[in-house]
Scaffold this motif. Sequence first.
Motif, PDB file in Angstrom:
ATOM      1  N   TRP A  35       1.088  -1.201   0.069  1.00  0.00           N
ATOM      2  CA  TRP A  35      -0.069   0.228   0.006  1.00  0.00           C
ATOM      3  C   TRP A  35       0.867   1.314   0.013  1.00  0.00           C
ATOM      4  O   TRP A  35       1.923   1.208   0.742  1.00  0.00           O
ATOM      5  CB  TRP A  35      -1.071  -0.027   1.325  1.00  0.00           C
ATOM      6  CG  TRP A  35      -1.943  -0.800   1.174  1.00  0.00           C
ATOM      7  CD1 TRP A  35      -2.375  -2.105   1.596  1.00  0.00           C
ATOM      8  CD2 TRP A  35      -3.272  -0.549   0.432  1.00  0.00           C
ATOM      9  NE1 TRP A  35      -3.489  -2.651   1.352  1.00  0.00           N
ATOM     10  CE2 TRP A  35      -4.247  -1.630   0.688  1.00  0.00           C
ATOM     11  CE3 TRP A  35      -3.941   0.606  -0.231  1.00  0.00           C
ATOM     12  CZ2 TRP A  35      -5.384  -1.633   0.122  1.00  0.00           C
ATOM     13  CZ3 TRP A  35      -5.008   0.620  -1.076  1.00  0.00           C
ATOM     14  CH2 TRP A  35      -5.850  -0.607  -0.629  1.00  0.00           C
ATOM     15  N   TYR A  36       0.451   2.226  -0.997  1.00  0.00           N
ATOM     16  CA  TYR A  36       1.163   3.674  -0.869  1.00  0.00           C
ATOM     17  C   TYR A  36       0.080   4.432  -0.685  1.00  0.00           C
ATOM     18  O   TYR A  36      -0.918   4.450  -0.954  1.00  0.00           O
ATOM     19  CB  TYR A  36       1.881   3.735  -2.341  1.00  0.00           C
ATOM     20  CG  TYR A  36       3.053   2.965  -2.502  1.00  0.00           C
ATOM     21  CD1 TYR A  36       2.868   1.565  -3.158  1.00  0.00           C
ATOM     22  CD2 TYR A  36       4.205   3.466  -2.233  1.00  0.00           C
ATOM     23  CE1 TYR A  36       4.229   0.929  -3.408  1.00  0.00           C
ATOM     24  CE2 TYR A  36       5.377   2.648  -2.523  1.00  0.00           C
ATOM     25  CZ  TYR A  36       5.305   1.599  -3.054  1.00  0.00           C
ATOM     26  OH  TYR A  36       6.609   0.906  -3.311  1.00  0.00           O
ATOM     27  N   LYS A  37       0.653   5.570  -0.232  1.00  0.00           N
ATOM     28  CA  LYS A  37      -0.023   7.077   0.080  1.00  0.00           C
ATOM     29  C   LYS A  37       0.750   7.900  -0.822  1.00  0.00           C
ATOM     30  O   LYS A  37       1.611   8.130  -0.902  1.00  0.00           O
ATOM     31  CB  LYS A  37       0.089   7.469   1.404  1.00  0.00           C
ATOM     32  CG  LYS A  37      -0.501   8.615   1.671  1.00  0.00           C
ATOM     33  CD  LYS A  37      -0.308   9.263   3.198  1.00  0.00           C
ATOM     34  CE  LYS A  37      -0.807  10.501   3.552  1.00  0.00           C
ATOM     35  NZ  LYS A  37      -0.558  10.908   4.933  1.00  0.00           N
ATOM     36  N   GLN A  38      -0.217   8.570  -1.571  1.00  0.00           N
ATOM     37  CA  GLN A  38       0.264   9.703  -2.630  1.00  0.00           C
ATOM     38  C   GLN A  38      -0.488  11.075  -2.263  1.00  0.00           C
ATOM     39  O   GLN A  38      -1.679  11.237  -2.206  1.00  0.00           O
ATOM     40  CB  GLN A  38       0.215   9.293  -3.966  1.00  0.00           C
ATOM     41  CG  GLN A  38       0.892  10.581  -4.889  1.00  0.00           C
ATOM     42  CD  GLN A  38       0.784  10.092  -6.269  1.00  0.00           C
ATOM     43  OE1 GLN A  38       0.013   9.286  -6.755  1.00  0.00           O
ATOM     44  NE2 GLN A  38       1.800  10.496  -7.146  1.00  0.00           N
ATOM     45  N   GLU A  39       0.301  12.029  -1.757  1.00  0.00           N
ATOM     46  CA  GLU A  39      -0.327  13.581  -1.614  1.00  0.00           C
ATOM     47  C   GLU A  39      -0.085  14.361  -2.898  1.00  0.00           C
ATOM     48  O   GLU A  39       0.772  14.092  -3.561  1.00  0.00           O
ATOM     49  CB  GLU A  39       0.339  14.023  -0.141  1.00  0.00           C
ATOM     50  CG  GLU A  39       0.356  13.380   1.024  1.00  0.00           C
ATOM     51  CD  GLU A  39       0.918  13.771   2.207  1.00  0.00           C
ATOM     52  OE1 GLU A  39       0.287  14.624   3.030  1.00  0.00           O
ATOM     53  OE2 GLU A  39       2.210  13.575   2.113  1.00  0.00           O
ATOM     54  N   ILE A  47       3.386   2.739   2.718  1.00  0.00           N
ATOM     55  CA  ILE A  47       2.746   2.728   4.066  1.00  0.00           C
ATOM     56  C   ILE A  47       3.452   1.290   4.704  1.00  0.00           C
ATOM     57  O   ILE A  47       3.591   1.298   5.759  1.00  0.00           O
ATOM     58  CB  ILE A  47       1.455   2.862   3.820  1.00  0.00           C
ATOM     59  CG1 ILE A  47       1.008   4.255   3.079  1.00  0.00           C
ATOM     60  CG2 ILE A  47       0.562   2.779   4.927  1.00  0.00           C
ATOM     61  CD1 ILE A  47      -0.473   4.216   2.792  1.00  0.00           C
ATOM     62  N   THR A  80      -8.518   8.090  11.765  1.00  0.00           N
ATOM     63  CA  THR A  80      -7.886   8.879  10.823  1.00  0.00           C
ATOM     64  C   THR A  80      -7.950  10.457  10.970  1.00  0.00           C
ATOM     65  O   THR A  80      -8.696  11.078  11.782  1.00  0.00           O
ATOM     66  CB  THR A  80      -9.230   8.720   9.589  1.00  0.00           C
ATOM     67  OG1 THR A  80      -9.367   7.552   9.550  1.00  0.00           O
ATOM     68  CG2 THR A  80      -8.375   9.204   8.369  1.00  0.00           C
ATOM     69  N   ASP A  84      -3.982  12.345   7.024  1.00  0.00           N
ATOM     70  CA  ASP A  84      -4.171  10.936   6.042  1.00  0.00           C
ATOM     71  C   ASP A  84      -4.934  11.265   4.632  1.00  0.00           C
ATOM     72  O   ASP A  84      -4.816  10.170   3.806  1.00  0.00           O
ATOM     73  CB  ASP A  84      -4.964  10.134   6.739  1.00  0.00           C
ATOM     74  CG  ASP A  84      -4.359   9.714   8.153  1.00  0.00           C
ATOM     75  OD1 ASP A  84      -5.051   9.526   9.213  1.00  0.00           O
ATOM     76  OD2 ASP A  84      -3.157   9.514   8.168  1.00  0.00           O
ATOM     77  N   SER A  85      -5.411  12.375   4.212  1.00  0.00           N
ATOM     78  CA  SER A  85      -6.136  12.901   3.254  1.00  0.00           C
ATOM     79  C   SER A  85      -5.096  12.614   2.132  1.00  0.00           C
ATOM     80  O   SER A  85      -3.900  13.584   2.157  1.00  0.00           O
ATOM     81  CB  SER A  85      -6.721  14.215   3.225  1.00  0.00           C
ATOM     82  OG  SER A  85      -7.718  14.258   4.337  1.00  0.00           O
ATOM     83  N   ALA A  86      -5.298  11.958   1.018  1.00  0.00           N
ATOM     84  CA  ALA A  86      -4.381  11.338   0.092  1.00  0.00           C
ATOM     85  C   ALA A  86      -5.146  10.486  -0.893  1.00  0.00           C
ATOM     86  O   ALA A  86      -6.106   9.982  -0.609  1.00  0.00           O
ATOM     87  CB  ALA A  86      -3.326  10.993   0.582  1.00  0.00           C
ATOM     88  N   TYR A  88      -4.676   6.832  -2.169  1.00  0.00           N
ATOM     89  CA  TYR A  88      -4.067   5.471  -1.444  1.00  0.00           C
ATOM     90  C   TYR A  88      -4.092   4.457  -2.652  1.00  0.00           C
ATOM     91  O   TYR A  88      -5.161   4.120  -3.542  1.00  0.00           O
ATOM     92  CB  TYR A  88      -4.597   4.641  -0.393  1.00  0.00           C
ATOM     93  CG  TYR A  88      -4.491   5.858   0.781  1.00  0.00           C
ATOM     94  CD1 TYR A  88      -5.202   6.953   1.067  1.00  0.00           C
ATOM     95  CD2 TYR A  88      -3.582   5.459   1.702  1.00  0.00           C
ATOM     96  CE1 TYR A  88      -4.783   7.692   1.941  1.00  0.00           C
ATOM     97  CE2 TYR A  88      -3.461   6.279   2.840  1.00  0.00           C
ATOM     98  CZ  TYR A  88      -3.944   7.388   2.970  1.00  0.00           C
ATOM     99  OH  TYR A  88      -3.756   8.351   4.224  1.00  0.00           O
TER     100      TYR A  88
END
Lengths: 113, 113
Positions: A35-39, A47, A80, A84-86, A88
Amino acid sequence: GESVGLHLPTLSVQEGDNSIINCAYSNSASDYFIWYKQESGKGPQFIIDIRSNMDKRQGQRVTVLLNKTVKHLSLQIAATQPGDSAVYFCAENSGGSNYKLTFGKGTLLTVNP
Amino acid sequence: NAGVTQTPKFQVLKTGQSMTLQCAQDMNHNSMYWYRQDPGMGLRLIYYSASEGTTDKGEVPNGYNVSRLNKREFSLRLESAAPSQTSVYFCASTSTGGRSPLHFGNGTRLTVT
């Protein structure tokens, strides 16, 4: 061909709630998932990952669950926060090559204060 | 610790022009990758280098060339840019390919007019 997909393209939650982001995969040979998070304006940030010999793995405020029976992966975020807004992404390695990950299209998580 | 560094951050080209996107990592990783990211689509692999001295095509290699200059650096070249190559390009690296997290740079936003 095999692909990784997401059930929900967008998810909106209240600050403090738990979030669950889902991912379906179709290749039963897949043995590694990330899992990745991208802003906005940034590159994907790692992650958590899980290998197919596990059903669950926990990190700091995050848990990844793997259900190989139905080829389903989920990311749970506890309590949350606005940060954390991004978007995923889930990704899988199908095992056909040691050097290629297949990425899903992403889910946009919005956390409302 | 810089991680994966990409240059330039932004670039505008006219159709037919050429350019090279630069990528360097300081984590002593063996494998390096180039992805493109387009709206509504997941990250798609252009080329990768499993180790110094080797390069291989990914999912969408047409119109691109790569050079693994040394263990740290992996460049992506567009010989004759086309509007279809308008995208955000990400470089990534990992210590052992396929079953370890990719570490991404912050991307190069390329517009071809």
